[in-house]
Design a protein around this motif. Sequence first.
Motif, PDB file in Angstrom:
ATOM      1  N   LEU A 136     -17.824 -27.660   5.206  1.00 45.45           N
ATOM      2  CA  LEU A 136     -18.559 -26.802   3.804  1.00 45.45           C
ATOM      3  C   LEU A 136     -18.381 -27.105   2.693  1.00 45.45           C
ATOM      4  N   ARG A 137     -17.587 -28.468   2.591  1.00 48.25           N
ATOM      5  CA  ARG A 137     -17.481 -29.729   1.226  1.00 48.25           C
ATOM      6  C   ARG A 137     -18.492 -30.409   2.179  1.00 48.25           C
ATOM      7  N   GLY A 138     -18.624 -30.524   2.829  1.00 44.94           N
ATOM      8  CA  GLY A 138     -19.633 -31.488   2.904  1.00 44.94           C
ATOM      9  C   GLY A 138     -19.246 -33.081   3.552  1.00 44.94           C
ATOM     10  N   LYS A 139     -17.782 -32.875   3.657  1.00 45.39           N
ATOM     11  CA  LYS A 139     -16.761 -34.414   3.625  1.00 45.39           C
ATOM     12  C   LYS A 139     -16.961 -34.198   4.955  1.00 45.39           C
TER      13      LYS A 139
ATOM     14  N   GLN B 295     -24.696  -8.284   0.860  1.00 46.54           N
ATOM     15  CA  GLN B 295     -24.966  -9.383   2.056  1.00 46.54           C
ATOM     16  C   GLN B 295     -24.622 -10.437  -0.399  1.00 46.54           C
ATOM     17  N   ASN B 296     -23.226 -10.286   0.110  1.00 50.62           N
ATOM     18  CA  ASN B 296     -22.936 -11.122  -0.933  1.00 50.62           C
ATOM     19  C   ASN B 296     -23.249 -12.299  -1.007  1.00 50.62           C
ATOM     20  N   ARG B 297     -23.889 -13.140  -0.143  1.00 51.54           N
ATOM     21  CA  ARG B 297     -24.220 -14.502  -0.095  1.00 51.54           C
ATOM     22  C   ARG B 297     -24.429 -14.770   1.327  1.00 51.54           C
ATOM     23  N   THR B 298     -25.290 -16.044   1.266  1.00 54.38           N
ATOM     24  CA  THR B 298     -26.355 -17.368   2.104  1.00 54.38           C
ATOM     25  C   THR B 298     -26.109 -17.833   2.247  1.00 54.38           C
ATOM     26  N   ASN B 299     -25.363 -19.212   2.359  1.00 56.87           N
ATOM     27  CA  ASN B 299     -25.343 -20.692   1.518  1.00 56.87           C
ATOM     28  C   ASN B 299     -25.810 -22.230   2.878  1.00 56.87           C
ATOM     29  N   VAL B 300     -27.134 -22.432   2.415  1.00 52.70           N
ATOM     30  CA  VAL B 300     -27.984 -23.108   3.827  1.00 52.70           C
ATOM     31  C   VAL B 300     -27.387 -23.645   2.962  1.00 52.70           C
ATOM     32  N   LEU B 301     -26.811 -24.512   3.908  1.00 60.24           N
ATOM     33  CA  LEU B 301     -26.445 -26.121   3.758  1.00 60.24           C
ATOM     34  C   LEU B 301     -27.366 -27.249   4.156  1.00 60.24           C
TER      35      LEU B 301
END
Lengths: 141, 386
Positions: free
Chosen positions: A95-98, B50-56
């Motif tokens: 989740l930190r891109g590591k 829906q506090n947050r959805t993070n797309v990476l």
Amino acid sequence: MKSNSFCLFLLTGCLVLTSVLWGDVYIISNSSTRINSISKKELKQIFLGEMNRWKDGSKIKIVDNLDKKTAENFYSKYVGKKTARIKQIWIKKMLRGKMSPPESLKYNDDIVDYVSNKKHCIGFVSGKKAPKGVKVLKVTE
Amino acid sequence: MRKKIGLLLLFLTVGFMQLPAKKIDVYGYSDFMFSYWETAKGTEKYGFSQNRTNVLLASEVFKKWDFFVNVEFTGQLRMQAVGSVDETGIFRSDDWIVTTESKVELEEAWTRFTLSDKLVIKAGSFYASFGRFNVDQDISPNYITVRPPMIYDDAFRSKNPVGIIPDKANLEVQGSFTGSTFTAQYHLYLGNSMPNRLYDENLEPGLSWGTRLLFNFDENLKIGFSSYFDKVVHDKHYNEDFLWLDGVIKERRSLFSLDVDYTFGRFNLNGEYIWNRNESEREDVDEFTRTFFYINGSAEIASKLRLYAEFDQYRDNFHNDRLRTFLGNGINKVILGLNFKPNWVTAIKAEVQHYFFNDSTMPVDFPGQDYTNSYTAFMASLSIVF
């Protein structure tokens, strides 16, 4: 004294039998990796997400084994941690891109197939015989 | 803001279309939260969000060169009971206020060039590597509690007038060295300080810089040291006589932090101490010091279930500064909660939080709330990694 010896004999027998039935853990890699052996320390660093690249600079791809016994055996023997803790560490780093999210497969054949087709990939399988089509890495101290 | 995000996404899309086809990892996490707050005036606030959805998005563009993009989607449904306390002291609700809010934000977008493990260059926009939680400030799967320690919460971030914790950095040199028993990681970064533009939109940000050094002993013991320096720019300010000062006020901000995380068997103990000092370039504005610490302990009480407790303490010396006294010169927070992880991608958390202020004689106006000198909250969340 006799009963102690008998217990010891029984325990050894059980351990040997378990090992024969279940087999060893083999560390396997794609043929593109320019190594034939790997140290315990490197193996630990790779599976803890601390070593992300092979010595030639290419990115290491990990494939995780979803078979519970194989994973528990591998992580306790080479990484010194429980599977759950390893996955916690991975999540944090992902989740930190590591580190990249590792591919996870359940069956030995699928893992061997994946590693043989995926450049710079490393994984582990269990079995009575060493798998074919991939490099089986020797683990050094 | 949406226009900027759109333009950036367009730029990234067009940019990556020009590159040789590479696999892009798409993953992320989603947070759902329920919170209940008791308030001073007999009203209560609670809501689902829906506090947050993070797309990476992450990929290696070329050998040794990769990128990372973090886009956050947030949505909140908040319900507030409105009513009054009757003669027996019981709160009677006669109406509800329902509010909804949603937004999309580009949290981070950076690219990284890895020369070796010892030297990595990172550029773009990313959370400054300060303290134990700044880079994890919104990544709920990465902390045991529902929210990170108080100091990392929104009210204390640099974009607020009373902000402490650094916001984003733009250029970083990092690397790691491996010893026989530990790994040492270093981070050196530069960025823009965040001006507190209360009235003047043209205030220019100054330069900020910081360092972080982390010693990691086999993932069981981690010890970190952080420092951060910038120039805070205000355009309006009160002095100690509550007089409204004109002109721009510049303050040199220094921050230092020491953090420790120790895991032994089923137990984990972690904590952090943060020290901050702001010194103004103007004589009519006082310098001030703020400190913060937290201690968090947890134990695995059953398979996949952890019990945790935390104590947070914030102190400042803004005795006469009305702009900053909203926390009554100090705030304490005690948490008791449970964290259940049925599998490695799901976390369910529930906790009771109790806040109490240090100086009960000071006016307290916690952002957006109407509390007195202590209050209790209940929070629960579900986090899923995908």
